[in-house]
Motif scaffolding. Structure first.
Motif, PDB file in Angstrom:
ATOM      1  N   ASP A   1      61.467  -8.547   0.497  1.00  0.00           N
ATOM      2  CA  ASP A   1      60.694  -7.323   0.340  1.00  0.00           C
ATOM      3  C   ASP A   1      59.209  -7.651   0.504  1.00  0.00           C
ATOM      4  N   PRO A   2      58.504  -6.966   1.411  1.00  0.00           N
ATOM      5  CA  PRO A   2      57.067  -7.235   1.585  1.00  0.00           C
ATOM      6  C   PRO A   2      56.248  -6.951   0.328  1.00  0.00           C
ATOM      7  N   ILE A   3      56.797  -6.116  -0.574  1.00  0.00           N
ATOM      8  CA  ILE A   3      56.088  -5.781  -1.811  1.00  0.00           C
ATOM      9  C   ILE A   3      56.430  -6.816  -2.879  1.00  0.00           C
ATOM     10  N   LEU A   4      55.425  -7.486  -3.393  1.00  0.00           N
ATOM     11  CA  LEU A   4      55.623  -8.486  -4.434  1.00  0.00           C
ATOM     12  C   LEU A   4      55.785  -7.836  -5.798  1.00  0.00           C
ATOM     13  N   VAL A   5      54.844  -6.945  -6.139  1.00  0.00           N
ATOM     14  CA  VAL A   5      54.858  -6.272  -7.438  1.00  0.00           C
ATOM     15  C   VAL A   5      54.395  -4.833  -7.246  1.00  0.00           C
ATOM     16  N   GLN A   6      55.041  -3.910  -7.951  1.00  0.00           N
ATOM     17  CA  GLN A   6      54.607  -2.511  -7.926  1.00  0.00           C
ATOM     18  C   GLN A   6      54.585  -1.990  -9.355  1.00  0.00           C
ATOM     19  N   LEU A   7      53.391  -1.647  -9.818  1.00  0.00           N
ATOM     20  CA  LEU A   7      53.202  -1.118 -11.160  1.00  0.00           C
ATOM     21  C   LEU A   7      52.552   0.249 -11.042  1.00  0.00           C
ATOM     22  N   GLY A   8      53.387   1.288 -11.063  1.00  0.00           N
ATOM     23  CA  GLY A   8      52.876   2.642 -10.901  1.00  0.00           C
ATOM     24  C   GLY A   8      52.232   2.809  -9.543  1.00  0.00           C
ATOM     25  N   PRO A   9      50.961   3.253  -9.510  1.00  0.00           N
ATOM     26  CA  PRO A   9      50.288   3.446  -8.212  1.00  0.00           C
ATOM     27  C   PRO A   9      49.775   2.146  -7.597  1.00  0.00           C
ATOM     28  N   ILE A  10      49.856   1.053  -8.352  1.00  0.00           N
ATOM     29  CA  ILE A  10      49.332  -0.227  -7.874  1.00  0.00           C
ATOM     30  C   ILE A  10      50.449  -1.018  -7.200  1.00  0.00           C
ATOM     31  N   THR A  11      50.223  -1.388  -5.958  1.00  0.00           N
ATOM     32  CA  THR A  11      51.206  -2.151  -5.188  1.00  0.00           C
ATOM     33  C   THR A  11      50.564  -3.417  -4.665  1.00  0.00           C
ATOM     34  N   LEU A  12      51.205  -4.547  -4.940  1.00  0.00           N
ATOM     35  CA  LEU A  12      50.714  -5.837  -4.452  1.00  0.00           C
ATOM     36  C   LEU A  12      51.679  -6.368  -3.407  1.00  0.00           C
ATOM     37  N   HIS A  13      51.185  -6.518  -2.187  1.00  0.00           N
ATOM     38  CA  HIS A  13      52.004  -7.028  -1.086  1.00  0.00           C
ATOM     39  C   HIS A  13      51.821  -8.541  -0.932  1.00  0.00           C
ATOM     40  N   TRP A  14      52.860  -9.181  -0.451  1.00  0.00           N
ATOM     41  CA  TRP A  14      52.784 -10.601  -0.143  1.00  0.00           C
ATOM     42  C   TRP A  14      51.644 -10.876   0.841  1.00  0.00           C
ATOM     43  N   TYR A  15      51.538 -10.014   1.869  1.00  0.00           N
ATOM     44  CA  TYR A  15      50.528 -10.230   2.896  1.00  0.00           C
ATOM     45  C   TYR A  15      49.124 -10.209   2.291  1.00  0.00           C
TER      46      TYR A  15
ATOM     47  N   ALA B   1      43.953   9.422  19.572  1.00  0.00           N
ATOM     48  CA  ALA B   1      44.541  10.730  19.307  1.00  0.00           C
ATOM     49  C   ALA B   1      44.603  11.030  17.812  1.00  0.00           C
ATOM     50  N   HIS B   2      44.625   9.978  16.977  1.00  0.00           N
ATOM     51  CA  HIS B   2      44.692  10.140  15.518  1.00  0.00           C
ATOM     52  C   HIS B   2      43.620   9.250  14.879  1.00  0.00           C
ATOM     53  N   PRO B   3      42.352   9.581  15.028  1.00  0.00           N
ATOM     54  CA  PRO B   3      41.261   8.695  14.570  1.00  0.00           C
ATOM     55  C   PRO B   3      41.295   8.383  13.080  1.00  0.00           C
ATOM     56  N   ILE B   4      41.830   9.292  12.265  1.00  0.00           N
ATOM     57  CA  ILE B   4      41.873   9.039  10.827  1.00  0.00           C
ATOM     58  C   ILE B   4      42.746   7.832  10.516  1.00  0.00           C
ATOM     59  N   GLU B   5      43.714   7.526  11.408  1.00  0.00           N
ATOM     60  CA  GLU B   5      44.609   6.392  11.194  1.00  0.00           C
ATOM     61  C   GLU B   5      43.880   5.050  11.303  1.00  0.00           C
ATOM     62  N   ILE B   6      42.720   5.051  11.938  1.00  0.00           N
ATOM     63  CA  ILE B   6      41.951   3.811  12.067  1.00  0.00           C
ATOM     64  C   ILE B   6      41.588   3.260  10.698  1.00  0.00           C
ATOM     65  N   LEU B   7      41.346   4.161   9.743  1.00  0.00           N
ATOM     66  CA  LEU B   7      40.923   3.738   8.413  1.00  0.00           C
ATOM     67  C   LEU B   7      42.080   3.227   7.555  1.00  0.00           C
ATOM     68  N   LYS B   8      43.310   3.488   7.943  1.00  0.00           N
ATOM     69  CA  LYS B   8      44.469   3.144   7.114  1.00  0.00           C
ATOM     70  C   LYS B   8      44.950   1.725   7.418  1.00  0.00           C
ATOM     71  N   ILE B   9      44.122   0.756   7.051  1.00  0.00           N
ATOM     72  CA  ILE B   9      44.448  -0.636   7.353  1.00  0.00           C
ATOM     73  C   ILE B   9      45.622  -1.143   6.527  1.00  0.00           C
ATOM     74  N   TRP B  10      45.942  -0.464   5.432  1.00  0.00           N
ATOM     75  CA  TRP B  10      47.077  -0.908   4.619  1.00  0.00           C
ATOM     76  C   TRP B  10      48.414  -0.704   5.334  1.00  0.00           C
ATOM     77  N   ARG B  11      48.398   0.041   6.420  1.00  0.00           N
ATOM     78  CA  ARG B  11      49.619   0.231   7.204  1.00  0.00           C
ATOM     79  C   ARG B  11      49.801  -0.851   8.264  1.00  0.00           C
ATOM     80  N   GLY B  12      48.881  -1.809   8.259  1.00  0.00           N
ATOM     81  CA  GLY B  12      48.986  -2.904   9.227  1.00  0.00           C
ATOM     82  C   GLY B  12      48.166  -2.632  10.472  1.00  0.00           C
ATOM     83  N   GLY B  13      47.993  -3.693  11.263  1.00  0.00           N
ATOM     84  CA  GLY B  13      47.258  -3.562  12.510  1.00  0.00           C
ATOM     85  C   GLY B  13      45.924  -4.292  12.492  1.00  0.00           C
ATOM     86  N   LEU B  14      45.976  -5.641  12.455  1.00  0.00           N
ATOM     87  CA  LEU B  14      44.776  -6.468  12.496  1.00  0.00           C
ATOM     88  C   LEU B  14      44.950  -7.502  13.611  1.00  0.00           C
TER      89      LEU B  14
END
Length: 260
Positions: A7-21, A80-93
């Motif tokens: 699972d890419p998610i290491l720990v999830q405590l309510g709204p706080i999510t810690l990913h391995w990455y 086409a979806h410029p707002i997606e540029i800011l969503k780095i938590w979805r990956g893409g580096l």
């Protein structure tokens, strides 16, 4: 065959999510920071400005890597979806952009803290940077992303979150390559074999992006438009960095300290 389904998610405590990455990404920067502290202490330079440098480099890496991914890997979607540029938590580096971003960040840092020259810092910062790159690729492995092409070899890894095909664990190939580069650069530094300005920086560029260029041959296409091309986007982007490295290694021959 080795089956990978972490699972890419290491720990999830309510709204706080810690990913391995995220953990490995930040951990790589912090460990690299400790290495750079040791280098500065060894050479008698103050370590206090390094905290600011870490923030500069972290911001430069994120911004540069994100912009490169947007511009080179999926521009049609992001324009086409410029707002997606800011969503780095979805990956893409993209590491090529991250490298440029870090170099610019170091240059900006030196405008505020003018000590030594840009090449002095680059020659030393490439040592912890190689180690950080190793951690980032381990993060990609934990995420089951940037996978390799299918392979018939018994070293293949089945990334169950993608499909049931045994694939080249290209993230591990890169991680081990960067670890080896870190060890080499660190060894050269300990032996005082990097006195020629720009040599270690150039060697880093040749080895890191040269290995990236080669390993792209067993990596799945990352850009939607590169299928069927002779070289991948990552390979085309790596070539200028390798050439830049060759230039700095060649240039360093004329910047060796004079014998006393």
């Amino acid at each position: 065959m080795f089956f990978w389904n972490v699972d890419p998610i290491l720990v999830q405590l309510g709204p706080i999510t810690l990913h391995w990455y995220g953990l490995l990404f930040v951990g790589g920067f912090l460990l690299g920071f400790r290495v750079m502290q040791w280098i500065c202490q060894r050479e008698g330079y103050p370590t206090e400005p390094l905290e600011s440098l870490l923030l500069y480099m972290f911001a430069g890496a994120i911004i540069g890597a994100r912009l490169a991914h947007v511009l080179f890997y999926d521009p049609e979607f992001y324009f086409a979806h410029p707002i997606e540029i800011l969503k780095i938590w979805r990956g893409g580096l993209a590491s090529h952009g991250g490298t440029v971003g870090v170099i610019i960040a170091i240059w900006l840092f030196l405008r505020k803290y003018p000590q030594n020259g840009l090449l002095w810092w680059l020659d030393r910062l490439v040592i912890p940077t190689a180690l950080t790159a190793c951690f980032i690729r381990l993060g990609n492995f934990m995420n089951s992303e940037i996978v390799g092409l299918p392979t018939g070899g018994n070293w293949g890894v089945v990334f169950a979150r993608i499909d049931n095909l045994p694939r080249h664990p290209v993230q591990l190939y890169e991680a081990f390559s960067y670890l080896a580069i870190f060890i080499l650069l660190f060894w050269l530094y300990r032996r005082n074999a990097m006195k020629a300005k720009g040599f270690s920086f150039g060697l880093f560029m040749i080895l890191v992006f040269g290995s990236r260029l080669l390993l792209e041959f067993v990596k799945t296409p990352q850009a939607s438009y590169e299928a069927g091309n002779m070289l991948t986007v990552g390979q085309w982007l790596s070539i200028p960095f390798v050439l830049l490295g060759i230039f700095f290694v060649w240039r360093s021959r004329y910047h060796r300290p004079k014998a006393v």
